[in-house]
Design a protein around this motif. Structure first.
Motif, PDB file in Angstrom:
ATOM      1  N   UNK A 101     -23.658   0.704   4.665  1.00 16.66           N
ATOM      2  CA  UNK A 101     -22.591   1.678   4.905  1.00 16.66           C
ATOM      3  C   UNK A 101     -21.439   1.553   3.910  1.00 16.66           C
ATOM      4  N   UNK A 102     -21.663   0.861   2.794  1.00 20.35           N
ATOM      5  CA  UNK A 102     -20.591   0.703   1.806  1.00 20.35           C
ATOM      6  C   UNK A 102     -20.223   2.039   1.172  1.00 20.35           C
ATOM      7  N   UNK A 103     -21.216   2.869   0.862  1.00 19.72           N
ATOM      8  CA  UNK A 103     -20.928   4.133   0.176  1.00 19.72           C
ATOM      9  C   UNK A 103     -20.121   5.092   1.039  1.00 19.72           C
ATOM     10  N   UNK A 104     -20.509   5.387   2.299  1.00 22.51           N
ATOM     11  CA  UNK A 104     -19.653   6.276   3.110  1.00 22.51           C
ATOM     12  C   UNK A 104     -18.304   5.638   3.433  1.00 22.51           C
ATOM     13  N   UNK A 105     -18.251   4.307   3.505  1.00 22.93           N
ATOM     14  CA  UNK A 105     -16.972   3.650   3.798  1.00 22.93           C
ATOM     15  C   UNK A 105     -15.965   3.882   2.687  1.00 22.93           C
ATOM     16  N   UNK A 106     -16.433   4.019   1.439  1.00 16.75           N
ATOM     17  CA  UNK A 106     -15.517   4.284   0.336  1.00 16.75           C
ATOM     18  C   UNK A 106     -14.770   5.601   0.554  1.00 16.75           C
ATOM     19  N   UNK A 107     -15.493   6.615   0.978  1.00 16.76           N
ATOM     20  CA  UNK A 107     -14.854   7.919   1.217  1.00 16.76           C
ATOM     21  C   UNK A 107     -13.884   7.856   2.391  1.00 16.76           C
ATOM     22  N   UNK A 108     -14.282   7.146   3.453  1.00 15.44           N
ATOM     23  CA  UNK A 108     -13.427   7.070   4.637  1.00 15.44           C
ATOM     24  C   UNK A 108     -12.137   6.323   4.327  1.00 15.44           C
ATOM     25  N   UNK A 109     -12.217   5.265   3.537  1.00 13.41           N
ATOM     26  CA  UNK A 109     -11.039   4.453   3.236  1.00 13.41           C
ATOM     27  C   UNK A 109     -10.046   5.175   2.338  1.00 13.41           C
ATOM     28  N   UNK A 110     -10.484   6.205   1.627  1.00 18.24           N
ATOM     29  CA  UNK A 110      -9.592   6.942   0.736  1.00 18.24           C
ATOM     30  C   UNK A 110      -8.830   8.034   1.486  1.00 18.24           C
ATOM     31  N   UNK A 111      -9.367   8.502   2.588  1.00 20.90           N
ATOM     32  CA  UNK A 111      -8.742   9.611   3.316  1.00 20.90           C
ATOM     33  C   UNK A 111      -7.270   9.378   3.676  1.00 20.90           C
ATOM     34  N   UNK A 112      -6.859   8.191   4.153  1.00 20.64           N
ATOM     35  CA  UNK A 112      -5.452   8.027   4.555  1.00 20.64           C
ATOM     36  C   UNK A 112      -4.448   8.273   3.446  1.00 20.64           C
ATOM     37  N   UNK A 113      -4.899   8.330   2.183  1.00 13.97           N
ATOM     38  CA  UNK A 113      -3.966   8.582   1.088  1.00 13.97           C
ATOM     39  C   UNK A 113      -3.315   9.955   1.213  1.00 13.97           C
ATOM     40  N   UNK A 114      -3.976  10.869   1.899  1.00 10.18           N
ATOM     41  CA  UNK A 114      -3.447  12.227   2.044  1.00 10.18           C
ATOM     42  C   UNK A 114      -2.466  12.354   3.209  1.00 10.18           C
ATOM     43  N   UNK A 115      -2.251  11.265   3.947  1.00  7.63           N
ATOM     44  CA  UNK A 115      -1.370  11.316   5.115  1.00  7.63           C
ATOM     45  C   UNK A 115       0.034  10.866   4.710  1.00  7.63           C
ATOM     46  N   UNK A 116       1.041  11.660   5.063  1.00  6.52           N
ATOM     47  CA  UNK A 116       2.426  11.322   4.726  1.00  6.52           C
ATOM     48  C   UNK A 116       2.917  10.152   5.569  1.00  6.52           C
ATOM     49  N   UNK A 117       3.953   9.458   5.057  1.00  3.17           N
ATOM     50  CA  UNK A 117       4.475   8.298   5.759  1.00  3.17           C
ATOM     51  C   UNK A 117       5.007   8.626   7.137  1.00  3.17           C
ATOM     52  N   UNK A 118       5.692   9.764   7.263  1.00  3.42           N
ATOM     53  CA  UNK A 118       6.217  10.161   8.571  1.00  3.42           C
ATOM     54  C   UNK A 118       5.088  10.431   9.564  1.00  3.42           C
ATOM     55  N   UNK A 119       3.997  11.037   9.089  1.00  8.02           N
ATOM     56  CA  UNK A 119       2.848  11.296   9.965  1.00  8.02           C
ATOM     57  C   UNK A 119       2.199   9.993  10.399  1.00  8.02           C
ATOM     58  N   UNK A 120       2.120   9.034   9.482  1.00 10.29           N
ATOM     59  CA  UNK A 120       1.568   7.721   9.837  1.00 10.29           C
ATOM     60  C   UNK A 120       2.403   7.090  10.950  1.00 10.29           C
ATOM     61  N   UNK A 121       3.727   7.202  10.824  1.00  9.79           N
ATOM     62  CA  UNK A 121       4.597   6.640  11.848  1.00  9.79           C
ATOM     63  C   UNK A 121       4.386   7.284  13.208  1.00  9.79           C
ATOM     64  N   UNK A 122       4.233   8.598  13.242  1.00 10.49           N
ATOM     65  CA  UNK A 122       4.020   9.296  14.509  1.00 10.49           C
ATOM     66  C   UNK A 122       2.703   8.859  15.148  1.00 10.49           C
ATOM     67  N   UNK A 123       1.643   8.763  14.331  1.00  6.24           N
ATOM     68  CA  UNK A 123       0.330   8.383  14.859  1.00  6.24           C
ATOM     69  C   UNK A 123       0.348   6.959  15.406  1.00  6.24           C
ATOM     70  N   UNK A 124       0.903   6.034  14.654  1.00  9.74           N
ATOM     71  CA  UNK A 124       0.914   4.643  15.100  1.00  9.74           C
ATOM     72  C   UNK A 124       1.873   4.429  16.264  1.00  9.74           C
ATOM     73  N   UNK A 125       2.912   5.239  16.332  1.00  8.54           N
ATOM     74  CA  UNK A 125       3.801   5.167  17.487  1.00  8.54           C
ATOM     75  C   UNK A 125       3.045   5.509  18.767  1.00  8.54           C
TER      76      UNK A 125
END
Length: 294
Positions: A101-125
């Protein structure tokens, strides 16, 4: 390699002009304005200012709340930056070994780059909410074991986790690219000599990706000093009890809510000096240990 030729002598200057204009308007001008205000007593709604020299610095440096925020900022910077580099390094090493699963994991791990810092804060809150979040079952088994709303340590840990998660994509891409640039013949030769996976990581992979490690470390140390604002604003607002009141958020509160423009500008100047010290240390000390050619 032939140099690029332009028919118009002004064209090379006009091409970067929009970017230079943005840098001057939104970076250099505010920087110089902050330094200027740090030596004046500014009225919150305009109407003039008074030169006070170093009095603003004496007032800020004599404030215990400033030193408390600075201490929290340093802890957040060191711990958060280290985690944001070490964890992507582990993931990049795993992806480079072509495990399942290394190949699909590469794509999944890159996705959070498109999330803004404020959105990250709301989700983790929401995710770390003590009543409805992922750790809510712990409170049902052990009451008040996890409560970022009341426990300062829990809130600070939540900030570190959110910051680390947000830093994984970029650092993962940089480190994985460095690992994939290492010739496979070196791995094969080391394996034939009896070197195990850990020995190959320590003797081959890590020395070869020192430039990438240095790059990610510099970026993380610089970003963590200022990027924590969005997380603090959306997750904790500096609480509970000032446990997560990072310096960058304290500057915002003092300037935009307390209308202490001179104090906020002085703290901004000190924060910029801190970033310069961090960066100078990294380039003057750490970069000497980095070899870009092998």
């Amino acid at each position: 390699m032939s140099a690029a030729l332009f028919s118009n002598r002004w064209l090379p200057l006009l091409l970067p002009a929009p970017l230079l204009l943005l840098m001057v308007l939104f970076f250099y001008l505010p920087v110089f304005q902050s330094i200027y205000w740090s030596f004046f007593l500014e009225r919150p709604f305009g109407g003039g200012s008074m030169f006070v020299g170093w009095e603003n610095f004496a007032r800020v440096l004599g404030d215990d709340e400033f030193w408390s925020s600075l201490q929290k900022t340093l802890i957040f910077t060191v711990v958060g930056s280290t985690l944001a580099v070490v964890l992507p390094l582990v993931l990049a090493l795993a992806a480079d070994r072509h495990i399942r699963l290394a190949h699909p994991a590469r794509n999944v791990l890159i996705w959070p780059k498109a999330v803004a810092g404020a959105s990250i804060g709301v989700v983790f809150h929401f995710l770390f909410n003590p009543f409805v979040g992922l750790l809510a079952p712990l409170n049902s088994w052990f009451p008040e074991l996890w409560n970022p709303r009341l426990n300062g340590t829990d809130a600070f840990i939540t900030l570190l986790i959110a910051h680390t998660w947000g830093g994984i994509p970029f650092n993962f891409m940089i480190l994985l690219a460095g690992l994939q640039a290492i010739p496979r013949t070196l791995h094969q030769a080391a394996a034939m000599d009896g070197a195990g996976p850990w020995r190959r990581i320590l003797d081959i992979q890590l020395p070869f990706i020192l430039p990438q490690l240095f790059l990610t470390l510099v970026i993380e140390f610089t970003e963590s000093v200022t990027s924590g604002f969005a997380l603090v604003d959306t997750m904790t607002e500096g609480g509970p009890g000032g446990a997560t009141n990072l310096l960058v958020y304290k500057i915002y509160v003092d300037g935009f809510k307390g209308y202490d423009l001179s104090g906020a500008a002085t703290q901004t100047t000190l924060l910029m000096l801190l970033v310069l010290i961090f960066t100078a240390f990294q380039f003057l000390y750490l970069e000497r240990r980095v070899k870009y050619e092998r």
